[in-house]
Design a protein around this motif. Structure first.
Motif, PDB file in Angstrom:
ATOM      1  N   SER A   1     -73.885  41.059  32.659  1.00 40.80           N
ATOM      2  CA  SER A   1     -74.333  39.656  32.635  1.00 40.80           C
ATOM      3  C   SER A   1     -74.731  39.146  31.252  1.00 40.80           C
ATOM      4  CB  SER A   1     -75.410  39.358  33.680  1.00 40.80           C
ATOM      5  OG  SER A   1     -76.501  40.194  33.596  1.00 40.80           O
TER       6      SER A   1
ATOM      7  N   PHE B   1     -68.533  33.253  34.066  1.00 41.14           N
ATOM      8  CA  PHE B   1     -69.596  32.247  33.976  1.00 41.14           C
ATOM      9  C   PHE B   1     -70.732  32.478  34.964  1.00 41.14           C
ATOM     10  CE2 PHE B   1     -71.544  28.136  34.911  1.00 41.14           C
ATOM     11  CZ  PHE B   1     -71.860  27.718  33.631  1.00 41.14           C
ATOM     12  N   TYR B   2     -70.402  32.625  36.219  1.00 43.95           N
ATOM     13  CA  TYR B   2     -71.446  32.689  37.238  1.00 43.95           C
ATOM     14  C   TYR B   2     -72.169  34.035  37.265  1.00 43.95           C
ATOM     15  CZ  TYR B   2     -69.641  28.244  38.639  1.00 43.95           C
ATOM     16  OH  TYR B   2     -69.263  26.935  38.635  1.00 43.95           O
ATOM     17  N   HIS B   3     -71.786  34.899  36.351  1.00 45.90           N
ATOM     18  CA  HIS B   3     -72.444  36.202  36.265  1.00 45.90           C
ATOM     19  C   HIS B   3     -73.239  36.342  34.985  1.00 45.90           C
ATOM     20  CE1 HIS B   3     -70.107  37.767  39.719  1.00 45.90           C
ATOM     21  NE2 HIS B   3     -69.296  36.808  39.326  1.00 45.90           N
ATOM     22  N   LEU B   4     -73.189  35.304  34.153  1.00 49.75           N
ATOM     23  CA  LEU B   4     -73.858  35.399  32.855  1.00 49.75           C
ATOM     24  C   LEU B   4     -75.310  34.961  32.958  1.00 49.75           C
ATOM     25  CD1 LEU B   4     -71.095  34.024  30.467  1.00 49.75           C
ATOM     26  CD2 LEU B   4     -71.821  36.390  30.777  1.00 49.75           C
ATOM     27  N   ASP B   5     -76.157  35.746  32.324  1.00 47.19           N
ATOM     28  CA  ASP B   5     -77.587  35.430  32.343  1.00 47.19           C
ATOM     29  C   ASP B   5     -78.050  34.943  30.971  1.00 47.19           C
ATOM     30  OD1 ASP B   5     -79.813  35.145  33.890  1.00 47.19           O
ATOM     31  OD2 ASP B   5     -80.597  37.151  33.507  1.00 47.19           O
ATOM     32  N   ALA B   6     -77.124  34.829  30.057  1.00 48.04           N
ATOM     33  CA  ALA B   6     -77.452  34.349  28.712  1.00 48.04           C
ATOM     34  C   ALA B   6     -76.168  33.794  28.107  1.00 48.04           C
ATOM     35  CB  ALA B   6     -77.987  35.496  27.863  1.00 48.04           C
TER      36      ALA B   6
END
Lengths: 328, 383
Positions: free
Chosen positions: A256, A283-288
């Motif tokens: 992420s 995109f929907y797995h990125l936390d930053a």
């Protein structure tokens, strides 16, 4: 597999020598490549084995001998065109971009251009602004060209052999600072497929995508990160084109967070392309936000102190990864 | 340089503003932040603060004038500054000089709470998957951004409960929230003696041969009462009371997925037997999840009966946009005063919940009184 170790430079030479033995159509052309064995000594001994018919010294004219190479490739040979410094591909651009990259397409597939442009990238050799650039993004931009960035001796041999055997034009950028770096290289014949990334180190908290010289930097940073409790995954795309998008996306989905490190200029660079691939695919797995670190957007300084500041280092990668993980 | 007092833009699409009233006159000494002039747009009225301290002069817009946004309407000269002619009007309004009236503040506050929270894509996805409202989470990321860890660390109490609700439940939740938060409720309670109703039921069953229930009797009586009190069969809509053309009575029915309100259309025109048959059909189909859109549309008044569950009395939430809902408790023997003596009689507690925008206490009470009388003496139907 053999435990034998070679330097990066020896691995390149072995790949070229083996392919020249295997295929009589393979020849090498460039400046100071024969008796001199190349300024970086990567070709020492080749002219003794293959003679000046196949290891051809040229006058200082990159556009001229690049054109010879493209013409030879079109007519059935498999040339390796040696461009001493990556900075000099500026001189070979027409042959690479307008001729080699286009002929197959414009001839309706009748003409093949199985040529390898062998050149370098990498700063910190105190070679100043005209001999220190990493311009692989320039050619990665062009449909019709494949671009390989070996990150170690094993890759240097495997990717070079794949490049020579490929029927498309390939530009291979060797990191000139790595020629003396040693690593295990099998004596057996092997190739590394293009478009297949390699996970150099598995991790769970942050993905560091690194190319060429930056793979070692990323691995060093990963070790530092580990001491602070951050598990970094280091992934080497090995070729910027074809690009193994899925592997990069999958890794970013897993961790992420993603950091892209490349020695080319940051703006409009390889880091930008890879970051966008990840941002779009994960995109929907990125936390930053996806973070990029490339060469500073300046001509590479001659001053050693300043030059060192312009390229990513273990420390800058370490700090950036830590910030991404919220532990700055 | 004097400071321009300009017509502010208070809304995105605002082109002009009207000067309502100057709170200072030319020559007055004003202090920065002091209220200077009242401005009206087509939506709000606000008081504008003085953008600087000094002497008010060159007031070019008088009370009642409509002025383009951005135009200078007065100047404030610093003490000692000469009263020079007005400079070119400033194009950009100075938001800092605007002190919003309470309704504007409320609007701004509402915008702030509904604004998109800063959150990572992953946090947003995880919150959505867990049914959490991301805006209530505390963000630990840069600038307070909500990260995946903040979602994971959110009170997990919600998680075991957060088995996804179906459409029926969601609609119920939304409609009840809308009603409760927008319709001002009041409640009228009345205990009714149902001896006659109780004796009426077996007779009605016998005569019709149908499986009549108390609910059917109540629907019949409510329909008759609504016909005489059309003000209760109404809705509050866009600032007006709209009376319904037909008497369509909804019945609150509990099903596995939540609450549905099938409607007995034109209940006043149906015989008891017809009512019972239609009610039976609607309830059966409601419980089977087989209601059609037409079955639940057009209700003008709702009856909710929890008597069969042993509830004595309760306050229902108005079923929007209807003006009222009748909550029916159980029939039980209760002690009542009869001719000065305690007596035991079957009674029923009716609670009428009303939307005060569409109904007032007196009108609601008249309806409830009429209904009570009819229940106590159904023969009045014949009158």
């Amino acid at each position: 597999m053999s435990e034998r170790e070679l330097t990066y430079g020896e691995a390149v030479r072995e790949a070229i020598a083996e392919e020249m033995r295997r295929d009589p159509r393979v020849f090498l052309i460039g400046e100071d490549v024969a008796e001199a064995g190349h300024p970086f000594k990567t070709l020492v001994g080749l002219v003794q084995e293959f003679g000046t018919e196949r290891i051809i010294d040229t006058p200082i004219s990159e556009p001229g001998y690049a054109g010879i190479g493209v013409g030879a490739a079109m007519t059935g040979m498999r040339p390796i065109v040696d461009v001493m410094f990556g900075d000099f591909i500026t001189l070979t651009m027409d042959q690479m971009v307008n001729q080699a990259a286009k002929a197959h397409y414009m001839s309706g597939g009748k003409i093949k251009v199985p040529i390898v442009f062998r050149t370098t990238l990498g700063a910190t050799r105190r070679s100043a602004a005209q001999h220190s650039q990493s311009l692989h993004a320039w050619v990665s931009h062009i449909p019709g060209l494949k671009v390989a960035l070996p990150s170690g001796p094993y890759e240097a041999k495997g990717l070079m052999k794949t490049a020579i055997r490929d029927d498309s034009p390939v530009v291979i950028f060797e990191d000139k600072m790595m020629y003396r770096v040693k690593g295990p290289v099998p004596a057996e014949d092997y190739t590394i497929p293009f478009g297949v990334a390699e996970v150099k180190r598995a991790g769970t908290d942050v993905t560091i995508v690194a190319t060429s010289s930056m793979v070692a930097v990323a691995l060093g940073a990963a070790k530092m990160l580990e001491e602070t409790g951050i598990s970094a995954e280091v992934i080497d795309p090995r070729t910027t084109w074809p690009l193994d998008k899925q592997a990069l996306i999958d890794s970013a989905k897993k961790t992420s967070r993603a950091l892209v490190v490349d020695e080319g200029y940051e703006r409009y660079g390889v880091t930008a392309e890879i970051a966008s691939v990840i941002a779009e695919g994960a995109f929907y797995h990125l936390d930053a936000p996806v973070k990029r670190i490339g060469a500073m957007d300046v001509p590479v300084p001659f001053s050693p102190v300043l030059e060192d500041l312009t390229v990513p280092s273990e420390k800058t990668v370490f700090e950036a990864a830590k910030t991404l993980c919220g532990k700055a | 340089m004097p400071t321009n007092v300009i017509m502010p833009a208070l809304e995105m699409a605002q082109e002009t503003g009207k000067v309502l009233k100057w709170l200072k006159v030319p020559g007055d000494s004003v202090t920065k932040g002091e209220l200077l002039v009242e401005i009206e747009t087509d939506k709000v009225t606000v008081e504008i603060e003085a953008p600087a301290s000094g002497i008010l002069r060159d007031v070019t817009a008088r009370a009642g004038d409509v002025v383009p946004v951005g135009q200078t309407i007065a100047l404030i000269f610093a003490p000692g500054e000469a009263g020079a002619p007005a400079p070119a009007p400033s194009a950009a309004p100075a938001p800092a000089a605007v002190k919003a009236a309470p309704d504007v503040l409320a609007h701004v506050a509402r915008q702030a709470t509904t604004a998109r929270a800063a959150a990572s894509p992953k946090a947003r996805r995880l919150a959505a998957e867990r049914g959490l409202d991301i805006r209530v989470l505390h963000g630990s990321g840069p600038g307070g951004a909500i990260l995946a860890a903040d979602v994971a660390g959110a009170p997990s109490a919600a998680r075991p409960e957060a088995h996804g609700v179906g459409t029926v439940w969601r609609i119920m939740a939304e409609r009840m929230t809308a009603s409760w938060t927008t319709a001002p409720h009041f409640y009228l309670v009345r205990e009714v003696t149902v001896s006659r109703l109780v004796s009426w039921l077996p007779q009605a069953r016998k005569q019709t041969g149908a499986r009549i229930t108390y609910t059917d009797l109540l629907v019949r009586l409510v329909a008759a009462t609504l016909a005489r009190h059309p003000g209760v069969n109404a809705s509050w809509k866009d600032g007006a009371i709209v009376r319904n053309a037909d008497i369509n009575i909804g019945l609150a029915v509990a099903i596995d997925d939540g609450l549905v309100v099938p409607v007995l259309h034109r209940a006043d025109t149906l015989s008891l037997a017809e009512l019972a048959a239609r009610r039976g059909d609607l309830v059966t189909r409601a419980q089977a999840g087989k209601l059609r859109p037409a079955d639940i549309q057009g209700g003008g008044f709702t009856i909710s009966n929890l008597g069969m569950l042993g509830v004595d009395a309760f306050n229902a939430i108005v079923n929007p946009p209807q003006a009222a809902i009748l909550a029916v408790g159980r029939i039980a023997d209760r002690v009542v005063a009869l001719n000065g003596q305690p007596a035991v009689q079957p009674t029923l507690v009716l609670t009428l919940s009303c939307d005060h925008r569409a109904l007032d206490g007196a009108r609601g009470a008249q309806f409830l009184g009429a209904l009570a009388e009819l229940i106590e003496e159904p023969l009045a139907l014949l009158v």
